[in-house]
Design an enzyme around this catalytic site. Structure first.
Site, short mmCIF file in Angstrom:
data_model
loop_
_atom_site.label_atom_id
_atom_site.label_comp_id
_atom_site.label_asym_id
_atom_site.label_seq_id
_atom_site.Cartn_x
_atom_site.Cartn_y
_atom_site.Cartn_z
N ILE A 82 116.03 -18.13 14.76
CA ILE A 82 115.85 -18.48 13.34
C ILE A 82 117.18 -18.61 12.61
O ILE A 82 117.22 -18.82 11.41
CB ILE A 82 114.95 -17.46 12.60
CG1 ILE A 82 115.46 -16.03 12.83
CG2 ILE A 82 113.51 -17.60 13.01
CD1 ILE A 82 114.75 -14.99 12.01
N GLY B 87 126.70 -13.85 11.28
CA GLY B 87 128.16 -13.72 11.33
C GLY B 87 128.63 -13.72 12.77
O GLY B 87 129.70 -14.24 13.09
N GLY C 107 126.70 -13.89 16.83
CA GLY C 107 125.46 -13.96 17.59
C GLY C 107 124.37 -14.76 16.89
O GLY C 107 124.57 -15.27 15.79
N ASP D 29 132.02 -7.02 3.21
CA ASP D 29 131.60 -8.42 3.27
C ASP D 29 130.30 -8.62 2.49
O ASP D 29 129.35 -9.22 2.99
CB ASP D 29 131.45 -8.86 4.73
CG ASP D 29 131.37 -10.39 4.86
OD1 ASP D 29 131.60 -11.08 3.83
OD2 ASP D 29 131.08 -10.88 5.96
#
Ligand code: NAG
Ligand code: NAG
Ligand code: NAG
Ligand code: NAG
Ligand code: NAG
Ligand code: NAG
Ligand code: NAG
Ligand code: NAG
Ligand code: NAG
Ligand code: NAG
Ligand code: NAG
Ligand code: NAG
Length: 767
Positions: free
Chosen positions: A472, A476, A478, A594
């Site tokens: 889906i 960041g 994988g 982040d």
């Protein structure tokens, strides 16, 4: 620190146009000249520029006349701007003048001294800079309110001439210097509000002569010296606020004579010595705040006599000895804060009698013994903090009855045994780590053993060995898959592919994520159900988030519309609470580094969850905080680019960007640089102009208030100087009690006003 938002609600909608009933009688020549002069003075103010018929001036909005003369003007909340014209001084019959909640600036005109009949002058909530000396001539003034202005300079001693004053409010200004001793002439004063200025020197002895005082607030100034024992002369006092000064010496024993006190706040001073046992005579007290001093000795046993207490805060002192057993008689207590002292002994077994407790904090003491099982009767508890003590035994299983509990911290104790499984579903943030040997398998927690509860084979089967059709998205690092387990539970899987798994950077961030997500747990942080670190494949198993990322939701028009204002406000709040938990409730603190709309995920109810801890870091006292740049362009705090030092304030900045993005429906982009340049362009923007145009303007005042509130917070978080930004703890606390609608409709709030809002301003950036 002025950390509260507008607290009073203007009634500008309800503006009373009280109209003269008697009519204007045919006047003599003198009278009509007088009337004409009055009408002319009114015209000169510029406040009735739409009204030309001077002979009707008594019927203009906000004016009331008596026998043809203007006696009352009420233009509160009318958007008046500019300065007050000197002609106001010609309305010499004026008794009541209310110009509060406007944008008036400059000086009060000197001529105001001619309003010798004036009884009430309310110019609060404007930008008035100084009080003219002529004010001393207004000898009939009963009520003077100049609070929330920009008054600078000293408090003029001529204030002492206003001997009829009953209410004097000069709070929330920039007044400096000492409190003049001439206040002692104001013997009729019932309320004296001078809080939140920069007054210094000691409290003048003369203040203690004002025996009619019912309310005295000198808090948040720079007052030094002791609290005089003469305080006991003010026996009518119902509230005494002296907190947040630099008062020293001990609390006078005589304070016990103030039998009418309902609220006593001496917190955040430099007070030493014991808590006088005489406080137990203050039997009307509802609130007693003595926290953040250097009080020593033990808590007087007599405190149990204060049966009307609702809030008791003695935290952050040097109190020793046990928690007095008499506290169990304080049946109305809603908050009990005794944290950060040196209390020893055990928690009274009968603590369960405090059925009204909402917040209970005993953390950072030396308490021993078990957690009494009677805490389970405290069914109103929202927060329970017992961390950093030496409590032992097991967690009472009945604790699961506390269905209102939002935060529970039991870390850094010596607890053992099973974590009650009911807790996981109830609470919002639970912290258990650093105990002797707690284990359990609360839903959502990893079990003590590090192997996942979900079978590896089930994952492989559910995704047909990670077939692309279950993919889906790509995160960041994988790819992310959706899998339906045999139980019907839907999970998200983040998987590193073989080549990626061989790259140290990916491997590190993967392990980082596991490290953080297994240790922390919060309602608004994505939950890790398990992980697999096989050579064959590496993946993480998360709670599935129906609606994907916030970025995605904002970028699709239909989704963005579904994200109505209520949901957006909740998203911002949720992220704030989670960040506060990471920064302030985890030890050592965790910085995410982040925060961006890509890393905020939404569940089916559009609730927000922080995800992606791949670059998160612990702030360790013994390791360097220097690092390489990580994060997402457009969210990185400006200072980070040159200092490369990680602090919590990096997240605070990113949160500010995120909060604006949620309001605007898109990344704020160049608004960020416009804001920091203090250019006049910002000045001209009104808040409603930057809101997401796909949503209609919020109708309710509550919602408008919440939105303005978020904007204020966002701007504070975006301040260029990291130190000037609020902590997430403060932000989160403010969100816990947004109770104050903003004063004005959104189209009347300029960005510059929001940016310069007092909230979270500390002295150093209070300019
Ligand atoms: C001035 O007007 C405001 C808004 O209507 C009101 O809240 C306030 O009480 C008034 N001040 C006085 C002193 O009457
Ligand atoms: C004062 O308000 C009026 C009407 O809202 C506006 O036209 C004018 O520009 C304002 N003046 C100042 C100095 O802000
Ligand atoms: C007060 O009024 C008198 C007479 O109208 C005038 O001469 C005087 O200048 C006024 N004083 C002030 C302070 O405006
Ligand atoms: C104000 O008080 C001072 C001293 O108390 C006195 O000298 C002065 O005349 C007073 N001013 C007025 C206008 O009453
Ligand atoms: C003065 O005005 C402020 C703001 O309008 C209000 O909150 C405060 O209660 C007023 N003070 C008094 C003593 O009425
Ligand atoms: C009080 O503040 C004023 C102005 O900031 C300063 O000049 C003065 O020295 C201070 N006085 C004391 C006693 O600290
Ligand atoms: C006001 O108080 C001062 C000293 O506290 C005194 O000298 C003066 O006479 C008083 N003024 C009036 C008008 O009462
Ligand atoms: C307070 O009252 C006592 C006793 O009535 C008196 O001796 C003392 O002077 C008073 N203090 C002040 C500051 O008025
Ligand atoms: C209190 O502070 C003042 C001024 O800062 C100082 O002169 C005084 O010695 C202090 N008193 C005590 C009891 O610490
Ligand atoms: C409390 O502190 C005061 C002043 O700092 C000191 O003199 C006193 O001995 C202390 N008392 C106790 C019981 O520690
Ligand atoms: C608690 O601390 C006090 C003073 O620090 C000490 O005298 C007392 O023995 C301690 N009590 C317990 C139960 O540890
Ligand atoms: C890193 O930051 C934390 C939190 O701000 C601080 O406590 C720690 O001392 C810092 N470490 C170093 C080596 O400066």
């Amino acid at each position: 620190m002025k950390s509260y938002f507008y607290t009073s609600i203007p009634t500008f909608f309800l503006l009373s146009t009280i109209v003269l009933t008697g009519g204007i009688t045919r006047a003599t020549n003198d009278d009509s000249q007088w009337l004409a002069a009055e009408a002319k003075a009114l015209m000169k103010t510029g406040w009735w520029s739409n009204h030309r018929r001077v002979e009707d001036h008594c019927m203009w909005p906000g004016i009331r006349c008596n026998a043809g003369s203007v006696v009352e003007i009420d233009l509160s909340g009318h958007g008046l701007n500019g300065s007050i014209t000197p002609q106001i001084g010609e309305l010499s019959k004026l008794k009541y003048l209310n110009l509060s909640w406007n944008k008036l600036l400059g000086e009060l005109p000197y001529s105001i001294g001619n309003l010798t009949q004036l009884a009430v002058l309310d110019v609060s909530y404007n930008y008035i800079q100084s009080i003219p000396k002529a004010i001393q001539k207004m000898e009939n003034l009963v009520s003077l309110n100049l609070s929330w202005n920009s008054l600078t300079g000293k408090l003029p001693s001529s204030i002492g001439n206003l001997t009829q004053l009953v209410d004097l409010d000069l709070s929330n200004n920039w007044l400096v210097g000492p409190i003049p001793s001439s206040v002692s002439n104001l013997t009729n004063l019932a309320s004296l509000y001078l809080q939140s200025n920069k007054l210094n020197g000691s409290i003048p002895q003369e203040i203690w002569r004002l025996r009619n005082l019912v309310a005295l607030d000198l808090s948040s100034n720079r007052l030094v010296g002791p609290i005089s024992s003469s305080v006991s002369n003010l026996t009518n006092l119902a509230s005494l606020y002296l907190q947040s000064n630099k008062l020293n010496g001990s609390i006078p024993q005589e304070i016990g004579r103030l039998k009418n006190l309902v609220a006593l706040d001496l917190s955040s001073n430099w007070l030493v010595g014991p808590i006088p046992s005489s406080v137990s005579y203050l039997t009307n007290l509802a609130a007693l705040f003595l926290q953040r001093n250097q009080l020593n000795g033990s808590i007087p046993q007599e405190i149990g006599r204060l049966r009307k207490l609702v809030a008791l805060d003695l935290s952050s002192n040097m109190l020793v000895g046990p928690i007095p057993s008499s506290v169990i008689y304080l049946a109305d207590l809603a908050s009990l804060f005794l944290q950060r002292n040196q209390l020893n002994g055990s928690i009274p077994q009968e603590i369960g009698r405090l059925r009204n407790l909402v917040s209970f904090d005993l953390s950072f003491n030396s308490l021993v013994g078990p957690i009494p099982s009677s805490v389970s009767y405290l069914t109103n508890l929202v927060s329970l903090f017992l961390q950093n003590n030496q409590l032992n035994g097991s967690i009472p299983q009945e604790i699961g009855r506390l269905t209102n509990l939002v935060a529970l911290d039991l870390s850094f104790n010596r607890l053992s045994g099973h974590i009650p499984s009911s807790l996981g579903q109830l609470t919002y943030s639970v912290t258990f780590y650093h105990n002797k040997g707690l284990c359990g398998s609360i839903q959502g927690f990893l079990p003590c053993a590090s192997s996942p509860t979900i079978a590896f084979e089930d994952i492989i089967r559910a995704t047909e060995d990670f077939d692309i059709k279950y993919c889906i998205g790509t995160g960041g690092y994988g790819s992310v898959y959706r899998a339906v387990l045999p139980s019907g539970k839907v999970v998200a899987l983040k998987k590193l592919h073989r080549l990626e798994a061989e790259q140290p950077a990916y491997d590190t961030s993967f392990r980082n994520e596991i490290k953080f997500l297994t240790e922390i747990r919060h309602k608004n942080i994505v939950k890790l159900h398990g992980f697999c670190l096989h050579n064959r494949c590496m993946f993480l198993i998360y709670e599935y988030m129906e609606k994907g990322s916030l970025f995605y939701a904002l970028s699709i028009d239909e989704e963005a519309v579904e994200l109505d204002w209520t949901k957006r406000v909740n998203i911002v709040k949720g992220v704030a609470h989670a960040l506060s938990y990471m920064h302030h409730d985890c030890n050592p603190p965790i910085v995410h580094r982040d925060i961006s709309s890509n890393n905020i995920l939404l569940n089916s109810e559009m609730e927000a969850f922080i995800a992606d801890f791949g670059t998160a870091r612990l702030l360790n006292p013994d390791t360097s905080n220097r690092t390489v740049i990580v994060g997402t362009y457009g969210y990185i705090a400006p200072e980070f680019a040159y200092s490369l030092i990680v602090t919590e304030k990096c997240d605070v900045y990113s949160f500010g960007v995120l909060a604006l993005e949620v309001l605007m429906g898109k990344h704020p982009g160049e608004l960020l640089s416009t804001l920091s340049s203090s250019s006049s362009r910002v000045q001209n923007f009104m808040l409603n102009e930057i809101l997401d145009p796909r949503l209609s303007t919020p109708r309710s005042r509550k919602m408008a208030g919440d939105i303005a509130f978020i904007a204020v917070i966002a701007f504070a978080c975006l301040r260029a100087r990291p130190k000037a930004r609020p902590t997430m703890k403060l932000v989160s606390q403010e969100f816990l009690h947004i109770n104050s609608p903003v004063a004005m409709p959104l189209h009347e709030i300029s960005l510059i006003e929001l940016k310069n809002h007092e909230m979270f301003m500390s002295d150093e950036n209070h300019k």
